[in-house]
Design an enzyme around this catalytic site. Structure first.
Site, PDB file in Angstrom:
ATOM      1  N   GLY A  47      -9.523   0.821  37.573  1.00  0.00           N
ATOM      2  CA  GLY A  47      -8.711  -0.142  38.339  1.00  0.00           C
ATOM      3  C   GLY A  47      -9.629  -0.999  39.191  1.00  0.00           C
ATOM      4  O   GLY A  47      -9.408  -1.192  40.387  1.00  0.00           O
ATOM      5  N   PHE A  52      -8.031  -2.683  46.076  1.00  0.00           N
ATOM      6  CA  PHE A  52      -8.926  -1.656  46.612  1.00  0.00           C
ATOM      7  C   PHE A  52     -10.006  -1.236  45.606  1.00  0.00           C
ATOM      8  O   PHE A  52     -11.115  -0.889  46.003  1.00  0.00           O
ATOM      9  CB  PHE A  52      -8.120  -0.423  47.028  1.00  0.00           C
ATOM     10  CG  PHE A  52      -7.344  -0.623  48.299  1.00  0.00           C
ATOM     11  CD1 PHE A  52      -7.999  -0.856  49.499  1.00  0.00           C
ATOM     12  CD2 PHE A  52      -5.957  -0.590  48.302  1.00  0.00           C
ATOM     13  CE1 PHE A  52      -7.293  -1.050  50.686  1.00  0.00           C
ATOM     14  CE2 PHE A  52      -5.232  -0.782  49.480  1.00  0.00           C
ATOM     15  CZ  PHE A  52      -5.900  -1.011  50.662  1.00  0.00           C
ATOM     16  N   TYR A 224      -0.584   5.813  50.242  1.00  0.00           N
ATOM     17  CA  TYR A 224      -0.062   5.071  51.386  1.00  0.00           C
ATOM     18  C   TYR A 224       1.036   5.894  52.040  1.00  0.00           C
ATOM     19  O   TYR A 224       1.766   6.619  51.356  1.00  0.00           O
ATOM     20  CB  TYR A 224       0.482   3.703  50.935  1.00  0.00           C
ATOM     21  CG  TYR A 224       1.007   2.880  52.091  1.00  0.00           C
ATOM     22  CD1 TYR A 224       0.128   2.413  53.072  1.00  0.00           C
ATOM     23  CD2 TYR A 224       2.365   2.620  52.234  1.00  0.00           C
ATOM     24  CE1 TYR A 224       0.606   1.689  54.157  1.00  0.00           C
ATOM     25  CE2 TYR A 224       2.847   1.888  53.316  1.00  0.00           C
ATOM     26  CZ  TYR A 224       1.961   1.432  54.277  1.00  0.00           C
ATOM     27  OH  TYR A 224       2.432   0.729  55.356  1.00  0.00           O
ATOM     28  N   TYR A 234       9.625   3.451  50.650  1.00  0.00           N
ATOM     29  CA  TYR A 234       8.260   3.799  50.267  1.00  0.00           C
ATOM     30  C   TYR A 234       8.057   5.323  50.252  1.00  0.00           C
ATOM     31  O   TYR A 234       8.260   5.959  49.232  1.00  0.00           O
ATOM     32  CB  TYR A 234       7.187   3.069  51.111  1.00  0.00           C
ATOM     33  CG  TYR A 234       5.877   3.113  50.360  1.00  0.00           C
ATOM     34  CD1 TYR A 234       5.483   2.065  49.540  1.00  0.00           C
ATOM     35  CD2 TYR A 234       5.091   4.268  50.371  1.00  0.00           C
ATOM     36  CE1 TYR A 234       4.347   2.157  48.765  1.00  0.00           C
ATOM     37  CE2 TYR A 234       3.957   4.371  49.602  1.00  0.00           C
ATOM     38  CZ  TYR A 234       3.588   3.311  48.809  1.00  0.00           C
ATOM     39  OH  TYR A 234       2.468   3.415  48.036  1.00  0.00           O
ATOM     40  N   VAL A 273      -1.894  -7.053  51.477  1.00  0.00           N
ATOM     41  CA  VAL A 273      -1.318  -7.934  50.473  1.00  0.00           C
ATOM     42  C   VAL A 273      -2.128  -7.798  49.186  1.00  0.00           C
ATOM     43  O   VAL A 273      -3.304  -8.159  49.140  1.00  0.00           O
ATOM     44  CB  VAL A 273      -1.366  -9.404  50.945  1.00  0.00           C
ATOM     45  CG1 VAL A 273      -0.755 -10.324  49.890  1.00  0.00           C
ATOM     46  CG2 VAL A 273      -0.659  -9.572  52.271  1.00  0.00           C
TER      47      VAL A 273
HETATM   48  P1  NAI Z   1      -3.969  -3.939  42.429  1.00  0.00           P
HETATM   49  O1  NAI Z   1      -2.746  -4.381  41.720  1.00  0.00           O
HETATM   50  O2  NAI Z   1      -4.715  -4.952  43.240  1.00  0.00           O
HETATM   51  O3  NAI Z   1      -5.040  -3.297  41.393  1.00  0.00           O
HETATM   52  C1  NAI Z   1      -4.659  -2.515  40.319  1.00  0.00           C
HETATM   53  C2  NAI Z   1      -5.811  -2.313  39.361  1.00  0.00           C
HETATM   54  O4  NAI Z   1      -5.357  -1.466  38.295  1.00  0.00           O
HETATM   55  C3  NAI Z   1      -6.334  -3.590  38.678  1.00  0.00           C
HETATM   56  O5  NAI Z   1      -7.727  -3.492  38.509  1.00  0.00           O
HETATM   57  C4  NAI Z   1      -5.650  -3.556  37.299  1.00  0.00           C
HETATM   58  O6  NAI Z   1      -6.353  -4.247  36.270  1.00  0.00           O
HETATM   59  C5  NAI Z   1      -5.685  -2.068  37.047  1.00  0.00           C
HETATM   60  N1  NAI Z   1      -4.704  -1.611  36.051  1.00  0.00           N
HETATM   61  C6  NAI Z   1      -3.357  -1.659  36.097  1.00  0.00           C
HETATM   62  N2  NAI Z   1      -2.834  -1.098  34.981  1.00  0.00           N
HETATM   63  C7  NAI Z   1      -3.878  -0.678  34.223  1.00  0.00           C
HETATM   64  C8  NAI Z   1      -4.001  -0.010  32.978  1.00  0.00           C
HETATM   65  N3  NAI Z   1      -2.948   0.355  32.272  1.00  0.00           N
HETATM   66  N4  NAI Z   1      -5.248   0.234  32.507  1.00  0.00           N
HETATM   67  C9  NAI Z   1      -6.361  -0.135  33.207  1.00  0.00           C
HETATM   68  N5  NAI Z   1      -6.299  -0.738  34.406  1.00  0.00           N
HETATM   69  C10 NAI Z   1      -5.075  -1.011  34.902  1.00  0.00           C
HETATM   70  O7  NAI Z   1      -3.508  -2.688  43.308  1.00  0.00           O
HETATM   71  P2  NAI Z   1      -3.943  -2.103  44.724  1.00  0.00           P
HETATM   72  O8  NAI Z   1      -2.953  -2.546  45.728  1.00  0.00           O
HETATM   73  O9  NAI Z   1      -5.387  -2.270  44.986  1.00  0.00           O
HETATM   74  O10 NAI Z   1      -3.603  -0.558  44.473  1.00  0.00           O
HETATM   75  C11 NAI Z   1      -4.569   0.400  44.077  1.00  0.00           C
HETATM   76  C12 NAI Z   1      -4.137   1.747  44.640  1.00  0.00           C
HETATM   77  O11 NAI Z   1      -4.120   1.676  46.073  1.00  0.00           O
HETATM   78  C13 NAI Z   1      -2.725   2.168  44.216  1.00  0.00           C
HETATM   79  O12 NAI Z   1      -2.704   3.551  44.016  1.00  0.00           O
HETATM   80  C14 NAI Z   1      -1.888   1.809  45.429  1.00  0.00           C
HETATM   81  O13 NAI Z   1      -0.709   2.561  45.531  1.00  0.00           O
HETATM   82  C15 NAI Z   1      -2.870   2.152  46.547  1.00  0.00           C
HETATM   83  N6  NAI Z   1      -2.578   1.576  47.856  1.00  0.00           N
HETATM   84  C16 NAI Z   1      -2.214   0.246  48.003  1.00  0.00           C
HETATM   85  C17 NAI Z   1      -1.906  -0.249  49.255  1.00  0.00           C
HETATM   86  C18 NAI Z   1      -1.528  -1.693  49.443  1.00  0.00           C
HETATM   87  O14 NAI Z   1      -1.006  -2.027  50.507  1.00  0.00           O
HETATM   88  N7  NAI Z   1      -1.790  -2.565  48.518  1.00  0.00           N
HETATM   89  C19 NAI Z   1      -1.967   0.597  50.476  1.00  0.00           C
HETATM   90  C20 NAI Z   1      -2.458   1.931  50.208  1.00  0.00           C
HETATM   91  C21 NAI Z   1      -2.720   2.405  48.942  1.00  0.00           C
END
Ligand code: NAI
Length: 396
Positions: A47, A52, A224, A234, A273
């Site tokens: 990811g 993150f 989170y 949530y 965001v």
């Molecule tokens: P994001 O949407 O920015 O990044 C997701 C990543 O996963 C991207 O690199 C995407 O290409 C990859 N991805 C998605 N489906 C895929 C698949 N099938 N195969 C390979 N790669 C795949 O998300 P974000 O917000 O950075 O979230 C990452 C983690 O952090 C999650 O577990 C989220 O719940 C957690 N988190 C997010 C918060 C927020 O406020 N955005 C707060 C605290 C935790």
């Protein structure tokens, strides 16, 4: 082509390569300005292209001088059609890594599949031998379980009762009331199957079996919690059930890693965001109030500040990793401060379409959202032609 934002609902259909590249360079510069991290030397980020995960990769590479392999699922550009932002982010990351003489390779495909796991493991074996850190940072609405072939779709719903609260359409600034019907049992199972810990566990099993985890290897996944205000949708909703499962999985994986003296841990991060979070009702209003308060108190952070602090102060600070009573790292500590949350509560009752521009940071929310797609980034010339067909060097 000249690329402009094209919005549909909470997503933007276009992305700007130069804006995405500038965002990556800004994150790299931030990390370099903070100074080196005594961190891992060989890192796999699952990811790795946005949010993150991207910031974890940048911190590993430019903070700790690590060789990185990034896995993600992004759309490549086509003639006249832009790629998704994670594609352009990764293209820029790879260019910067090359300039800095850092090993970096990337794999674009479904991380939930056995094929991508095996391809990644083969690449680690071939180029790095083993890895010291595995960052698990997937956010996806859908997962096909490779064992059963069943495709699960996650939902963002409360459990047990209808939840009614305020939300904002951050494009128009209109604050309205939203009611979300409770989920059924299947919804919970499906959301846990997508965003819970099963796939993380499968990755770690496959890597253990292949012998590609180094002695003392760490793996970290992100969770989170958030305030009482957002609990029904949530932490006590379907996504929260998945996070409970993810957090429990850290202990299962840690047990399996004992022979390597390794450890799996969850870090609870701040609300930010990202493409994932803007899809959750109520959260954008909460974030716009939170941003206003945290900026006023000068404790606001973005993904890169959070990940640098996670690596430098928590994961690799030279002593034991500080955790809460449930064994989780807390870099949401500033968000959850009582003074911050008391102020969010007070503003929440006052938030209306009319008051929000004044009492909340809707402007900051919108600009962060556009910036995810490479728009509105300082120093980028948007009126000029850019080539949308940007290749990713080091793509396998
Ligand atoms: P994001 O949407 O920015 O990044 C997701 C990543 O996963 C991207 O690199 C995407 O290409 C990859 N991805 C998605 N489906 C895929 C698949 N099938 N195969 C390979 N790669 C795949 O998300 P974000 O917000 O950075 O979230 C990452 C983690 O952090 C999650 O577990 C989220 O719940 C957690 N988190 C997010 C918060 C927020 O406020 N955005 C707060 C605290 C935790």
């Amino acid at each position: 082509m000249i690329i402009e934002p094209r919005m549909r609902g909470f997503i933007c259909l276009t992305a700007h390569p130069a804006g995405c590249a500038q965002n990556v360079v800004n994150q790299i510069n931030y990390v370099k300005a903070q100074g080196p991290v005594e961190g891992p030397k060989r890192v796999l980020v699952i990811g790795a292209s946005t949010g993150f995960g991207l910031s974890s990769r940048i911190t590993s590479a430019f903070g700790a001088n690590a060789a990185t392999i990034g896995v993600f699922f992004e759309k490549a550009p086509q003639e006249g059609k832009t790629a998704t932002p994670g594609w352009y982010n990764t293209a820029a990351f790879q260019d910067e890594a090359e300039k800095a003489g850092l090993y970096a390779k990337s794999i674009n495909g479904d991380a939930f599949s056995d094929e991508i796991k095996q391809q990644t493991i083969a690449l680690i074996k071939q180029d790095l031998g083993q890895v010291d850190l595995v960052v698990y940072s997937l956010a996806s609405p859908v997962r096909t379980n490779p064992r059963t072939g069943v495709t699960h779709r996650s939902v963002l719903k409360p459990i047990g009762a209808t939840y009614t609260n305020k939300t904002v359409d951050f494009h128009t600034g209109v604050v309205s009331e939203i009611s979300i019907e409770p989920c059924n049992e299947e919804d919970i199972k499906n959301t846990v199957a997508v965003m819970g810990g099963e796939d993380w566990d499968m990755w770690m099993d496959a890597m253990m079996e292949a012998g590609v985890l180094a002695e003392n290897a760490l793996t970290v996944a992100y969770s989170y919690i958030g305030p009482v205000l957002t609990e029904p949708v949530y932490r006590k909703g379907t996504i929260g059930a998945a996070k409970d499962n993810l957090e429990a999985t850290a202990f299962t994986i840690s047990d399996k890693l004992k022979s390597l003296n390794g450890r799996a841990i969850v870090s609870v991060n701040k609300a930010l965001v990202t493409q994932a979070s803007s899809a959750i009702p109520v959260i954008p209003l909460y974030i716009s109030l939170l941003y206003k308060i945290m900026k006023e108190k000068e404790i606001h952070e973005g993904c890169i500040e959070q990940m640098y602090r996670l690596f430098n102060d928590r994961l690799y600070n030279g002593s034991t990793i500080p955790t809460d009573e449930k064994g989780r790292i807390r870099v949401d500590d500033w968000e959850m401060r009582t003074d911050v949350q008391d102020e969010v509560d007070a503003l929440w009752t006052k938030a209306t379409t009319e008051t929000l521009p004044e009492i909340g940071d809707l402007k900051g929310y919108k600009s962060d959202f556009l910036s995810l797609f490479g728009f509105g980034v300082d120093g980028v010339e948007y009126g000029t032609e850019v080539n949308e067909l940007v290749p990713i060097k080091g793509l396998q």
